[in-house]
Design a protein around this motif. Structure first.
Motif, PDB file in Angstrom:
ATOM      1  N   LYS A 112      45.004  34.609  25.737  1.00 37.50           N
ATOM      2  CA  LYS A 112      45.261  35.701  24.784  1.00 37.50           C
ATOM      3  C   LYS A 112      44.285  36.853  25.014  1.00 37.50           C
ATOM      4  CE  LYS A 112      47.405  33.696  20.709  1.00 37.50           C
ATOM      5  NZ  LYS A 112      47.321  33.625  19.232  1.00 37.50           N
TER       6      LYS A 112
ATOM      7  N   PHE B 108      45.281  38.653  28.051  1.00 35.15           N
ATOM      8  CA  PHE B 108      46.382  39.577  27.746  1.00 35.15           C
ATOM      9  C   PHE B 108      45.833  40.881  27.162  1.00 35.15           C
ATOM     10  CE2 PHE B 108      49.209  41.388  24.541  1.00 35.15           C
ATOM     11  CZ  PHE B 108      50.317  41.679  25.309  1.00 35.15           C
ATOM     12  N   LEU B 109      44.901  40.722  26.244  1.00 36.71           N
ATOM     13  CA  LEU B 109      44.301  41.875  25.592  1.00 36.71           C
ATOM     14  C   LEU B 109      43.642  42.797  26.627  1.00 36.71           C
ATOM     15  CD1 LEU B 109      44.126  42.157  22.426  1.00 36.71           C
ATOM     16  CD2 LEU B 109      41.732  41.593  22.667  1.00 36.71           C
TER      17      LEU B 109
ATOM     18  N   ASP C 158      36.113  49.911  10.690  1.00 38.12           N
ATOM     19  CA  ASP C 158      37.089  49.110  11.422  1.00 38.12           C
ATOM     20  C   ASP C 158      38.068  48.407  10.487  1.00 38.12           C
ATOM     21  OD1 ASP C 158      38.340  47.744  13.538  1.00 38.12           O
ATOM     22  OD2 ASP C 158      36.942  46.057  13.375  1.00 38.12           O
TER      23      ASP C 158
ATOM     24  N   GLU D 215      41.992  48.347   8.754  1.00 41.21           N
ATOM     25  CA  GLU D 215      43.363  48.851   8.854  1.00 41.21           C
ATOM     26  C   GLU D 215      44.100  48.578   7.549  1.00 41.21           C
ATOM     27  OE1 GLU D 215      45.585  47.891  12.295  1.00 41.21           O
ATOM     28  OE2 GLU D 215      43.938  48.314  13.661  1.00 41.21           O
TER      29      GLU D 215
ATOM     30  N   GLY E 199      36.138  45.463   8.873  1.00 40.63           N
ATOM     31  CA  GLY E 199      36.992  44.627   9.711  1.00 40.63           C
ATOM     32  C   GLY E 199      38.204  44.030   9.028  1.00 40.63           C
TER      33      GLY E 199
ATOM     34  N   ARG F  44      41.970  43.545   7.770  1.00 41.10           N
ATOM     35  CA  ARG F  44      43.282  43.900   8.294  1.00 41.10           C
ATOM     36  C   ARG F  44      44.303  43.685   7.176  1.00 41.10           C
ATOM     37  NH1 ARG F  44      40.637  45.940  11.535  1.00 41.10           N
ATOM     38  NH2 ARG F  44      40.137  45.266  13.639  1.00 41.10           N
TER      39      ARG F  44
ATOM     40  N   TYR G 152      36.580  36.830   5.496  1.00 43.03           N
ATOM     41  CA  TYR G 152      37.579  36.147   6.327  1.00 43.03           C
ATOM     42  C   TYR G 152      38.591  35.321   5.520  1.00 43.03           C
ATOM     43  CZ  TYR G 152      34.628  37.702  10.134  1.00 43.03           C
ATOM     44  OH  TYR G 152      33.930  38.484  10.993  1.00 43.03           O
TER      45      TYR G 152
ATOM     46  N   PHE H  65      46.582  40.429  15.904  1.00 49.95           N
ATOM     47  CA  PHE H  65      45.144  40.426  16.156  1.00 49.95           C
ATOM     48  C   PHE H  65      44.747  39.113  16.793  1.00 49.95           C
ATOM     49  CE2 PHE H  65      46.192  42.613  12.275  1.00 49.95           C
ATOM     50  CZ  PHE H  65      45.762  43.885  12.589  1.00 49.95           C
ATOM     51  N   ASP H  66      43.699  39.150  17.578  1.00 52.76           N
ATOM     52  CA  ASP H  66      43.032  37.923  18.003  1.00 52.76           C
ATOM     53  C   ASP H  66      41.609  37.960  17.482  1.00 52.76           C
ATOM     54  OD1 ASP H  66      45.194  36.913  19.419  1.00 52.76           O
ATOM     55  OD2 ASP H  66      44.676  38.046  21.211  1.00 52.76           O
TER      56      ASP H  66
ATOM     57  N   ILE I 135      38.102  37.463  17.901  1.00 53.02           N
ATOM     58  CA  ILE I 135      37.202  37.310  19.046  1.00 53.02           C
ATOM     59  C   ILE I 135      35.805  37.705  18.608  1.00 53.02           C
ATOM     60  CG2 ILE I 135      36.645  38.172  21.359  1.00 53.02           C
ATOM     61  CD1 ILE I 135      39.689  38.621  21.721  1.00 53.02           C
TER      62      ILE I 135
ATOM     63  N   GLY J 155      34.236  37.025  15.872  1.00 54.59           N
ATOM     64  CA  GLY J 155      34.141  37.454  14.482  1.00 54.59           C
ATOM     65  C   GLY J 155      34.845  38.764  14.192  1.00 54.59           C
ATOM     66  N   LYS J 156      35.519  39.328  15.189  1.00 58.12           N
ATOM     67  CA  LYS J 156      36.210  40.610  15.012  1.00 58.12           C
ATOM     68  C   LYS J 156      37.693  40.401  15.288  1.00 58.12           C
ATOM     69  CE  LYS J 156      35.724  45.372  16.945  1.00 58.12           C
ATOM     70  NZ  LYS J 156      36.908  45.848  16.326  1.00 58.12           N
ATOM     71  N   HIS J 157      38.513  40.972  14.445  1.00 56.27           N
ATOM     72  CA  HIS J 157      39.956  40.882  14.675  1.00 56.27           C
ATOM     73  C   HIS J 157      40.350  41.935  15.695  1.00 56.27           C
ATOM     74  CE1 HIS J 157      40.519  38.047  11.429  1.00 56.27           C
ATOM     75  NE2 HIS J 157      39.881  38.844  10.603  1.00 56.27           N
ATOM     76  N   GLU J 158      40.391  41.555  16.962  1.00 56.08           N
ATOM     77  CA  GLU J 158      40.736  42.521  18.006  1.00 56.08           C
ATOM     78  C   GLU J 158      42.240  42.790  17.985  1.00 56.08           C
ATOM     79  OE1 GLU J 158      39.302  44.367  20.257  1.00 56.08           O
ATOM     80  OE2 GLU J 158      37.222  43.659  20.228  1.00 56.08           O
ATOM     81  N   ARG J 159      42.565  44.044  17.910  1.00 58.34           N
ATOM     82  CA  ARG J 159      43.967  44.461  17.881  1.00 58.34           C
ATOM     83  C   ARG J 159      44.660  44.132  19.203  1.00 58.34           C
ATOM     84  NH1 ARG J 159      47.945  46.996  16.268  1.00 58.34           N
ATOM     85  NH2 ARG J 159      47.134  46.972  14.162  1.00 58.34           N
ATOM     86  N   VAL J 160      45.827  43.499  19.120  1.00 52.80           N
ATOM     87  CA  VAL J 160      46.660  43.281  20.298  1.00 52.80           C
ATOM     88  C   VAL J 160      47.549  44.508  20.467  1.00 52.80           C
ATOM     89  CG1 VAL J 160      48.441  41.827  21.306  1.00 52.80           C
ATOM     90  CG2 VAL J 160      46.652  40.802  19.899  1.00 52.80           C
TER      91      VAL J 160
END
Lengths: 340, 340, 340
Positions: free
Chosen positions: B93, B96-97, B218, B220, B240, B242, B276, C197-198, C200, C202-207
């Motif tokens: 994953k 992919f990112l 950060d 959304e 952070g 979402r 979280y 998101f993934d 990674i 501790g951060k939700h990395e945007r896909v």
């Protein structure tokens, strides 16, 4: 502490003045001259602030109050921390309301019609209106006095809007007659086509929606909520209704006076609500139901049948409070028994 | 195949380069020079494409891959169709990112302030901002560097917005302090009045809403979602977070860091979330609840009580996972028994 | 009575003409010359009006009809009040549809491109389009003939839109290919980033979301609804779909032809619907489900598994109609027994 960046503080006020403004009794008249700079919550108030204590559940917090003063009832007063000056009031919530109006005015821009708005030349605009940049007011619209039409709001042709109404940014109003003192929040959609189709030869043929939305006086429709117009008859929102955000009100629904509809409620078409019905968040109503006055429908309930006046319902399908609690307890007890 | 009408393809890349970009190990180094033109799903990838296989459930599809190459784990590699060059990676994953960022840049318009926007002369605009036609930025707004304010977006007076924020088309931001790197999606409504009334003499008297919305870095907030401002204290969305589309976050809610709130969730007022917390779609929360860090609330659940950290709940009223499953099984079994 | 303030009445029509227009049989030919001025509901129709009676549940109201004429079936005709001229029709709903189109044209503004709109010079605009003030059409957009782009609507770069489409006020369309005869209602959000998101470090990395929204012909997307674009593959809404207000359709969902999705439904990502699926209001779908053609999902249901074609499901977790009713009855009966 209220942020004076956003809200203008008219204080400080002396405690004697606050007692007068809120119709409270000052418990210690030697404190009449103490200056109060701001309002705050029980939890966050500090010296110079006044706070409001009206819910017994908060009595532990009350014992820790750091504010200079606290408005509360005679019954709750003993729970307030020592050293805090107490103002006695039968209704501290009402006192809060009165005092907040004294302390803070929401800044309202001066009346003016932006050159960057679009106002059709056939529209009639009342006195002292604010029409912001990129607002759109189409042909034959009639707008009362003291209205505020915010940026990006669109008022479709032929709508009639009363006095002192506020149409929020990017809201949409169409096929609508609206009373006085209404507030349509940002992004609300009033008067879109109801969701009506007939399946004819494999195609969902649209049923023309030929009704209106009639909105009474002193109505609020929350942000991004939708009120569809009627099919032949009208959709009606009665005087004093409070509709929260993201609510769906379908075609031909009729809400009586003073109904409260919390966020994300969905009301299918042709429902008739009495007066002062309260619907908790995310509740849903099947179509063509009659909901009696003063009925209370709990959050997330699914109402499938007519509801008696003053009924208190919850669950899906919605049932009476006692029945619901009994079912929850039954399930909890017996599923464990059998599981063991 | 990604549509180059909308997304610019920076490829092709050789497999050796892709192995480097994604920190993968190429299983067959003789294929290092193979050109990869695009990324695609396991199901739709064809020759010249690379795909990503990370979920064992897709092993039947993996055996049918038509792509030239596939990034997968050592464990899953044996399931990949013969003839497909495999790149081994502990975290496909993440690969992919990384690769998607190499292959595609989302086209961002050049920085510029449209002549058709409305920017009040008292507003402070950072460097390299994009302000699109019919965006509205009111008095005393402070906007950081690198922000994009899309068409029809409205930033109300006195708001402060950090660097690299994107405010989507027709979104509305008011009474708000926002950190860096935030994305408020199209149609979101930030800072509207909370839903607060006192019933006084048959009239729902509005309680003035004097708080703000504090948004961290950060964050959304999804399309058409609503975050109301606080009544006296603030509504807070932590770093952070979402938040998906059509979500309702009411006044005085406080979300910790990294919370994930899926579409159509509704959170009533004065709830406090730890860090979280994850909320499945359409879940609802009663007011004044404390939700512990890392709690997971399943879709459509109705949460009526405080939730322990790391709890996993579902149902209405929300209960533990095992209890819920036991109740579902009990009902299924016994209702049939009795029905027969 | 339809408000001629909003809708232009093309009547009156003689009953003979109405029989012809609706393919009905006039029961009393001596009334062929009677003039009908308007259409109305059974309940509110008065002399000079025609109404439509097609649901036996309304037979008490039918006996009180005040209209001059009523269209109904042979079977229902005996329930109509004496003195009302009856027109017999196998499908009174279809007759209503035909007659409403004869009586009323929704006023459509003349085609014109407002000087106050923003149309990028690279956009291609078809013939006879209406582009209203403050609409935004960005670079390389292709717009077919006869489209109406309402005030504040934003069409992002590179979108392609077919003929006779209507994009409502303040709607947003991006990364989208759209067929003919579509109606995107006011405030709808098409093509926003899917919620991916993934986690990674501790951060939700945007896909990155690199797909599109493909909308067929004759599709309606309701007010304030959201259709996210695909991640790599596309989100697809098939021909003839009807999506109501405040609906969430997530990335990579694929809806077949003629699906009906009622207000506030939420469909998580990567679901595949067959044709003519019907979803009641507030229903929710977990991700990656296959829903068979002609399945019917009741309001507020929570669907967690694949659904067979033509299945009729309700409840959370959604089960068959009979099973649900049996569970409701079981709970009701046994909880009372035990409670006593």
């Amino acid at each position: 502490m209220v942020d004076t960046h956003f809200y203008q503080n008219n204080g400080p006020f002396e405690l004697a003045k606050i007692a007068e403004l809120t119709s409270s009794t000052l418990s210690d008249t030697s404190k009449a001259g103490v200056q109060i700079k701001d309002m705050a919550t029980i939890k966050n108030a500090k010296e110079g602030d006044i706070c409001f204590f009206y819910d017994k559940k908060a009595k532990d917090e009350a014992s820790q109050i750091k504010a200079s003063a606290c408005v509360t009832t005679k019954e709750l007063a003993p729970f307030v921390a020592n050293g805090v000056t107490v103002l006695i009031n039968d209704n501290p919530k009402l006192a809060f309301l009165s005092l907040s109006k004294a302390f803070y005015d929401l800044k309202t821009p001066k009346s003016s019609i932006s050159e960057k708005a679009f106002v059709d030349k056939t529209a009639k605009i009342g006195k002292n209106c604010i029409i912001e940049p990129f607002a759109v007011i189409k042909e034959n619209v009639v707008l009362g006095d003291g209205c505020r039409i915010e940026s990006g709001a669109v008022i479709e042709a032929n709508c009639q809007i009363g006095n002192n109404c506020r149409i929020g940014a990017n809201a949409y109003v169409s096929y609508c007659l609206m009373g006085n003192d209404c507030y349509i929040y940002s992004g609300a959609r009033i008067g879109c086509d109801g969701f009506g189709f007939d399946l004819i030869g494999g195609k969902h043929e649209r049923v023309p929606q030929l009704g209106r939305v009639i909105i009474g006086n002193d109505v609020e429709i929350g942000a991004n909520s939708c009120v569809d117009r009627g099919a032949l008859d009208d959709t009606v929102i009665g005087d004093g209704c409070r509709v929260d955000n993201l609510v769906q009100i379908a075609h031909n629904d009729v809400l009586g006076r003073g109904c409260v509809v919390v966020a994300q409620v969905g009301i299918a078409g042709s429902c008739t609500f009495g007066d002062y019905v309260v619907c908790g968040g995310q509740a849903g109503f099947a179509d063509h139901l009659n909901i009696g006055s003063f009925a209370q429908i709990a959050a997330q309930s699914g109402v499938m049948r007519d509801v008696e006046p003053k009924a208190v319902l919850l669950g899906t399908p919605a049932i009476g409070f006692k029945d619901y609690m009994r079912q929850v307890a039954f399930l909890q007890k017996n599923s464990k028994k059998q599981g063991g």
